[in-house]
Design an enzyme around this catalytic site. Structure first.
Site, PDB file in Angstrom:
ATOM      1  CB  SER A  27      -0.910   0.006   1.240  1.00 55.83           C
ATOM      2  OG  SER A  27      -1.777  -1.093   1.210  1.00 55.83           O
TER       3      SER A  27
ATOM      4  CD  GLU B 102      -1.624  -6.085   3.179  1.00 53.84           C
ATOM      5  OE1 GLU B 102      -2.282  -6.652   4.086  1.00 53.84           O
ATOM      6  OE2 GLU B 102      -2.094  -5.184   2.465  1.00 53.84           O
TER       7      GLU B 102
END
Length: 1530
Positions: A158, A439
């Site tokens: 992100s 992640e």
């Protein structure tokens, strides 16, 4: 990424660092497997050799655009390369055909404009700088050429810029294959316009990004057979549904919720909304707004975007009603009911939100309540209704909200696809996958598990692709690769998805059992995978588990895995919403098949996601993949911050380091033959000496080093991991040995130089210290002497005081006693007075008789002595007479050697002065001694007289004798005493008289010597007077030549400094004597006796011819020797020209600057002029420019113009004293060897630059020298202009034949033309370099060098700028690019030449630089006149801008010039300036003036010191130049 084994002391390596990830340093010690490294931050660390990686010290400072070109392909090398490029705003980098994009966190519009798209259109991957357009173009060209679908996989965490990269890709693909669609809107426009809608409903703020995509998006852009876009489709994967109900601080929910809360007031009232803080689904986080984002404006923008993609107003109304219903649904809370395990609506507030939800969804409120708190279970026997407790009711509520939002998002994607339109007949597609990256957070749940599972799947595909690319590379180079092992992550995928024993299968199994909990699920995992190396059980947790992914270990919390994995649709929810009166809501929930409508069917998110992922992988496998890895450089989301640790983690997560590991498994280092030989030829120099092929040469080098396992391809050398380090270690060792050899010699030289300097300093220090000690000793001795003197005087004073006191007392006592005794004697002698009188008369007679006899004897004795002295004096006079004859002969000899007597006269004068001083001192001493003796004699006589008088008075006053016998005895004793006293005084008088006679004799002797010296001095003065008379007559003979020489000097001023010869030049050099030299004004001579004049006249011819002839010949010989010497190239010493220093020292030593007439200046000027006859020899011009400028600087600081330097100099009066006449006579001819020391004292040391009162010839010489400096400067400047003028004509315009090829930018002809143009500019740079080297080699002052290049650059500016304005074919875009590239070459040369020699030369190109900048700038029609005149071209006048604007034409892109409004404004301004003639001309003038003065050169140069020079061999042995040797030896 194996660590190298060839790490030695001095190697530059990378070591791990906790803060910087990797830090470079130098190895200072190697001990077994331990390596001691001194890092660049000043620390010393110890690492194992396995954790140390070599650093490429020869890597470009700006990095490489393809990291496969790195010498060492490892983590720190990749990180350093990315950091170096990011610092230069180079955000894109290749790793093979993988593009790494680093988010700049700032807008870089120049990278994405149409011009940049045109540049990359059709260019091969790697031909231009790395860019996202290059990847898009490669995919498009592969699709067109091979007819196969392609995909572009954009990944990253992100905030890494995946969404923006995807936008750029679609823009570029639309640029390549775009065409007009229905109603003027193209397919690609609709795809791009769909992004705001998808971002509003699928993006949210996370910890790392304010606009993070919480779903995977695969955009299929469909192309027809012509390569034009014919349709598109958007596929989405795994929307993060749990975010609708659960968010953590400081994240936000999906943007659409906040946008709706910021909607206009009528919408808020309609949906009964309020602040986001009032909704449970939004207030779980304290973040409600985003910096720099206005939700109200974004709401309107989203509504417009929905209009664009074809969503009607009614549909938009329904969409936001559903969004509002979800917000109200989240505020419905439950409380325990009256029955066990039942629940009811908690309060009226919850009831209100329930009713609002039912109203917005257009369903029955009671049915909604029942659907939330009740469940219907269908059994074969009956239908059972079960109530839910509050917790299950809340879970039912959240499940309904997630289901509604998920269905809404799917509807949006489907509707966008319908709006865009898919082409069922599409031949191929290009898919752009924008999906979340790997992640790993502090708390990782089911969402991170699914995301990382996706990335593991994609990484496997990526590894296979990378391995395939490696195979293709090896096959292309025809090398053996069969034994290379493939790095795979299939074991991790089996752990997650394998049936029946995978994690997802076990999770689904646990979800189907009602009594299963997260603890039982975790225990099941622990038991199943206890032997799986990729599965790790944490020690301090009962529900966590760790998976070792390709990017590292991630620990997952299994607490909510069961809840988040359940995705069944509750039958009550389905029935409720299917029965909605709103067609839109009912459309989101179509009726289920009959068999599933009576019960809740279990559905797993994990299983469904696995199926979607499988479908995605099948799609990707059917396409040719291209990879873009987006990287976020920092977590603060700000530009110019590069966090190493963060980058390394992302590279690991993005699989870049995994790709590196794949490369390292094969041949990580690949070098072209040329690059390999260029780097490692030093290992085998004999290879270069032989005529070997590059491939054979590389083979020989590798075989010589004994390497195994390498491969030689067709064009590259493939090295295994560690072999590059081994070669570099050996190369470093060889270069280090060579460097140490050089350092050893240099250090020896430096050490000896320092030793000599220290020894010299020590000697000087010792001398100064000894001098200081001597001064201290002298002061001590002086103080001791002073103390002794003080003591002496003090003691004398004390003794004298004591003596005087004692004497006063004795005198007083004696006075009393004597008075008493006298009275007694008086009384007694008075009685015997008569007897005494008789005795007195008798004694008087006796003494007188004795005196007469004694006087007679003395007279006889004196006569005899005086006769003896007279005879002695006679002999002396006879000897003096003989000496007079000798002096006569000496006088004749002195007349013959008048020249030698003239020069020795100063010495005679000094001797005479010394003798006179000695004589005066001796006379003074003798007179003082004589006076002292006379005083002592007088005192003795007075004392005797006083005693006699006292005795006489005492006898006369004595009383009569009473007792005869005692008186007689006493009187006899007194007489005896007085007689003895008289005799003593007589003896003292005789001794003093003898001393006076001796002193008189010594005085007479000295007086005779002084008279003899006086006679000799008078004879010398007579000779001087005679010489002066001869000089006077000789000057009268030269008086006619004076006016002639004056005329010749006036003519010399009018002749050019480079004139070959003077019209008339004297054959002999005459030093004009001044009045100080012995010539009086108007010819008046000092008065002398007649005999002196007659003697002078008798010897006049000999005196005026012989000495002057000798002087002139000697001076002429010295001048000829000097001229002959400076005619040769004497070189330089200590950065100073030898010839200039030699001329200056000789002129200063000969006092030529103070001479009224001399020809040496003209001869020097003639020599310089003769050397400049060859005007095109830059080396000669630079040599004489250096000498002339140096000599001019010395003259500038030495010569002082006074009244005596006027055109007709006045003569001063002759000094009245002999010494004054001699000193001024000596100043005219100081070159005599015998009196060189006197010359040095008069003129000062030869190294001392002092001011001298300059006469007219010296000032004229300075003016001529200034003219020569200016002329030589102009000749050098003009020669350089002539040399580069033809090249400038070739550089201003490119040949027309290459214009078509220049548009494409890739034809061979264009490359040849560009090479030719660069060659022309390089020729100019070469010429500039040659002149710079020549002037620096000749030590031309940097001020003059700077002025030369400043005017040359001004000339280049004028030529190019005027050509640009006068030739329309030059005012084109392509021509601007060509000239700009050439100017870059000049700028590079300026940086290399340093500011000392170039100065502000680069600023002289300001006109052409700004004009070229205007030619190549894009979007000219959008530029205002203010922007052009103030920002782009502030130096150019309106006339020049108007001409460029009107003549400009774009031969490359076809763009237009500035707007018509700007042209009109220019015309108005030119009309206003029409009255000014200076402003009407648009051409530049070349300035050929001399841009400096002598004062400018003097001010810009450090204080000039005349260095000691080693005299050239031609004059070294000549006695006339001994002053040079003496000074050098000193």
């Amino acid at each position: 990424m194996a660590a190298p084994v060839n790490i030695v002391v001095g190697s530059h390596v990378w070591v791990e660092d906790p803060l910087l990830a990797w830090i470079d340093g130098e190895v200072i010690r190697v001990k077994g497997q331990e390596v001691h490294v001194n890092t660049t931050n000043g620390k010393t660390v110890v690492r194992n050799t396995l954790n140390v990686f070599p650093k490429d010290t020869e890597a470009p400072p700006g990095g490489v655009d393809d990291m496969t070109k790195l010498s060492y392909l490892h983590e720190p090398g990749v990180l350093q390369n990315l950091a170096a490029r990011y610092e230069l705003n180079e955000i894109y980098t290749y790793t093979g055909n993988i593009l790494i994009a680093v988010n700049p966190f700032q807008r870089l519009p120049h990278l994405y404009d149409t011009h940049m798209m045109e540049q990359y259109k059709g260019a091969d991957l790697g031909e231009l700088s790395p860019h996202v357009f290059a990847v898009g173009d490669a995919a498009y060209r592969a699709m067109i050429n091979e007819g196969k679908s392609n995909s572009i996989l954009v990944s990253g965490e992100s905030g890494a810029g995946k969404t923006e990269t995807t936008k750029m890709l679609m823009r570029y693909l639309a640029y390549l294959g775009g065409r007009s669609g229905v109603e003027g809107r193209t397919v690609e426009q609709q795809v791009l316009e769909s992004n705001p809608v998808l971002e509003a409903f699928g993006n949210a703020k996370t910890i790392r990004n304010n606009n993070s995509s919480r779903f995977g998006k695969f955009v299929e852009i469909q192309f027809d057979k012509n390569g034009m876009i014919s349709g598109a489709a958007i596929r989405t994967y795994l929307l993060e549904r749990s975010r609708v109900c659960q968010i953590s601080d400081p994240e936000r929910n999906y943007h659409c919720f906040y946008l709706l809360c910021a909607a206009p007031a009528e919408d808020i009232d309609k949906y009964k909304l309020g602040s986001p803080k009032s909704f449970h689904y939004l207030n779980q986080s304290n973040c409600y707004e985003l910096d720099g984002v206005n939700d109200a404006h974004e709401y309107l923008a989203t509504r417009r975007a929905m209009d664009i993609v074809g969503i009607s107003e009614q549909e938009q109304e329904s969409i936001f009603r559903v969004i509002a219903a979800i917000l109200h649904l989240g505020n419905v809370n439950f409380a325990k009911g009256k029955e066990i395990d039942s629940s009811v609506i908690k309060d009226e507030k919850s009831r209100f939100h329930l009713n609002m939800t039912a109203e917005l969804l257009r369903c029955d409120a009671q049915s909604l309540e029942d659907a939330l708190i009740k469940r219907v279970m269908v059994t074969p026997e009956e239908v059972i209704t079960k109530t839910l407790d509050p917790d299950n009711a809340i879970a039912s509520r959240d499940a309904l909200a997630k289901t509604i939002y998920s269905r809404l998002f799917d509807w949006l994607v489907e509707n966008i696809n319908v709006s865009i339109g898919q082409d069922p007949h599409s031949k191929s597609i290009i898919g752009v996958l924008d999906i979340y990256g790997f992640e790993s957070f502090k708390c990782n749940s089911f969402e991170q598990f699914c995301i990382n599972f996706t990335n593991e799947k994609l990484q496997q595909h990526f590894n296979q692709h990378v391995f395939k690319m490696e195979q293709e590379e090896y096959t292309k180079e025809e090398i053996n690769w069969s034994y290379i092992e493939f790095v795979d992550n299939q074991d991790v995928l089996d752990l997650i998805e394998k049936k029946p024993g995978g994690i997802i299968a076990l999770l689904d199994e646990a979800c189907m059992f009602p009594k299963s909990t997260h603890e039982t699920f975790a225990q099941k995992l622990y038991q199943t995978f206890k032997n799986q190396k990729r599965f790790i059980k944490p020690k301090l947790s009962r529900t966590d588990f760790t998976i070792s992914h390709y990017a590292g270990e991630v620990t997952y919390q299994a607490n909510q895995f069961l809840d988040k994995n359940k995705d069944y649709v509750v039958a009550e929810h389905q029935a409720l919403l299917t029965a909605s009166e709103c067609s839109f809501v009912a459309g989101l929930f179509p009726p289920l098949p009959e068999e599933s409508s009576k019960s809740s069917k279990f559905s797993s998110i994990g299983s469904r996601f696995k199926l979607q992922l499988q479908s995605l992988m099948e799609t990707l496998s059917a396409t040719e993949p291209h990879y873009i890895r987006c990287v976020k450089p920092n977590n603060v989301l700000k530009p110019a911050i590069f966090e190493n640790s963060n980058i390394i983690q992302q590279l690991r997560c993005g699989g870049v380091l995994e790709a590196i590991r794949i490369s390292c498994a094969g041949y990580p280092t690949r070098r072209m033959f040329y690059d390999f030989l260029n780097r490692f030829a030093v290992l085998s120099p004999e290879v270069l000496e032989g005529n070997y092929d590059d491939k054979v040469a590389c083979q020989m080098i590798l075989d010589k080093r004994g390497l195994k396992g390498y491969q030689i391809g067709k064009s590259k050398v493939f090295l295994r991991a560690g072999q590059m380090a081994e070669l570099d270690a050996r190369r470093t060792e060889l270069l280090g040995n060579a460097a140490r050899t050089i350092q050893r010699q240099i250090r020896t030289f430096i050490a000896r130089k320092e030793f000599i300097s220290l020894r010299k300093a020590a000697i000087m220090f010792q001398s100064h210290w000894r001098g200081k000690m001597a001064c201290k000793l002298y002061q001590q001795m002086k103080r001791e002497a002073s103390a002794l003197k003080i003591q002496k005087y003090f003691k004398r004073y004390s003794a004298m005081k004591s003596y005087l006191s004692l004497r006063s007392s004795a005198i007083m006592l004696q006075t009393g006693l004597r008075a008493m005794d006298a009275r007694n004697e008086f009384r007694s002698r008075k009685q015997t007075k008569a007897a005494i009188c008789i005795q007195a008369h008798w004694r008087c007679h006796r003494d007188y008789s004795y005196y007469k006899s004694l006087q007679k004897a003395i007279v006889v004795s004196q006569c005899g002595w005086r006769c003896r002295l007279a005879r002695r004096e006679l002999r002396k006079l006879k000897m003096a007479a003989k000496e007079t004859g000798a002096l006569k002969e000496a006088k004749d000899k002195l007349e013959k050697r008048v020249e030698e007597l003239t020069w020795r006269l100063q010495l005679e004068k000094r001797l005479r002065t010394d003798l006179e001083d000695a004589k005066a001192q001796e006379i003074f001493k003798l007179e003082d001694a004589l006076q002292t003796l006379q005083l002592r004699v007088e005192q003795a006589n007075l004392l005797v007289a006083k005693e006699r008088e006292a005795a006489r008075k005492a006898i006369e006053e004595a009383p009569p004798v009473i007792k005869e016998t005692p008186v007689i005895i006493q009187d006899t004793e007194k007489l005896d005493f007085l007689t003895a006293e008289v005799e003593r005084l007589k003896a003292l008088l005789m001794s003093e008289t003898q001393k006076a006679e001796d002193a008189k004799q010594a005085y007479a002797t000295e007086q005779a010597k002084n008279e003899e010296l006086s006679r000799k001095l008078e004879a010398a003065e007579k000779n001087v007077y005679r010489l002066q008379d001869s000089a006077q007559r000789f000057e009268e003979k030269l008086s006619n030549l004076e006016s002639e020489n004056q005329v010749l000097r006036q003519q010399a001023l009018a002749i050019s400094p480079t004139g070959k010869t003077l019209s008339v030049r004297p054959k002999t050099t005459i030093i004009q004597r001044t009045p100080e030299n012995g010539i009086v004004h108007n010819g008046v001579m000092r008065k002398a006796s007649d005999s002196m004049i007659s003697v002078s006249n008798s010897h006049a011819p000999e005196i005026e011819e012989t000495p002057q002839k000798s002087l002139n010949e000697k001076q002429q010989e010295n001048q000829d020797l000097l001229i002959k010497c400076i005619s040769q190239d004497l070189g330089f010493s200590g950065g100073r020209p030898v010839a200039a220093c030699l001329i200056y020292k000789c002129l200063l030593h000969w006092s030529s600057f103070e001479a009224e007439r001399t020809s040496i200046f003209d001869r020097v000027i003639q020599t310089i002029g003769a050397a400049l006859e060859v005007q095109d020899n830059g080396d000669v011009l630079s040599y004489w420019l250096s000498n002339s400028s140096t000599l001019l600087l010395l003259l500038q600081r030495t010569l002082k113009a006074t009244g005596a330097a006027s055109l007709t100099p006045l003569r001063r009066r002759m000094s009245s004293s002999l010494f004054g006449r001699m000193s001024q006579g000596l100043r005219a001819s100081p070159q005599s060897a015998g009196f060189s020391f006197l010359s040095g004292r008069i003129l000062g040391g030869p190294d001392e630059v002092r001011q001298v009162e300059a006469k007219y010839p010296a000032l004229l010489f300075k003016q001529q020298l200034t003219a020569f400096v200016e002329k030589m400067y102009g000749m050098i400047r003009d020669n350089l202009k002539k040399e580069i003028s033809p090249l400038l004509g070739l550089c201003i315009q490119a040949p027309r034949t290459s214009r078509a090829s220049m548009v494409k930018g890739r034809s061979q002809a264009n490359a040849v033309v560009q090479q030719a143009l660069i060659a022309h500019w390089q020729s100019i740079v070469k010429s500039l370099n040659n002149y710079l080297k020549t002037m620096r080699a000749n030590f031309v002052p940097s001020f003059l060098v700077c002025k030369v290049f400043t005017q040359i650059f001004s000339f280049i500016n004028v030529q190019l700028f005027n050509s640009l304005l006068l030739r329309r074919e030059c005012c084109s875009f392509s021509n601007g690019e060509y000239v700009k590239a050439g100017l870059a070459e000049l700028e590079h040369w300026c940086h290399g030449a340093t500011e000392e020699f170039v100065g502000s030369a680069w600023d002289e190109l300001k006109h052409i630089r700004q004009a070229v900048g205007f030619l190549v700038i894009h979007q000219k029609p959008k530029k205002s006149l203010k922007e052009i005149t103030n920002d782009l071209c502030p130096v150019l006048s309106i006339q020049q801008l108007y001409r460029i604007s009107t003549m400009y034409w774009d031969d490359k892109y076809g763009t237009r010039s500035v707007s018509s409004e700007v042209i009109s404004s220019m015309r108005v301004m030119m009309t206003e300036d029409s009255n000014n003639p200076a402003s009407s001309s648009f051409l530049l003038d070349d300035d050929s003036s001399i841009p400096f003065s002598v004062d400018d050169i003097s001010k810009s140069t450090d204080r000039m010191e005349v260095i000691d020079i080693d005299p050239p061999p031609l004059i070294r042995e000549n006695s006339g130049f001994t002053f040079l040797l003496q000074r050098s030896n000193d």
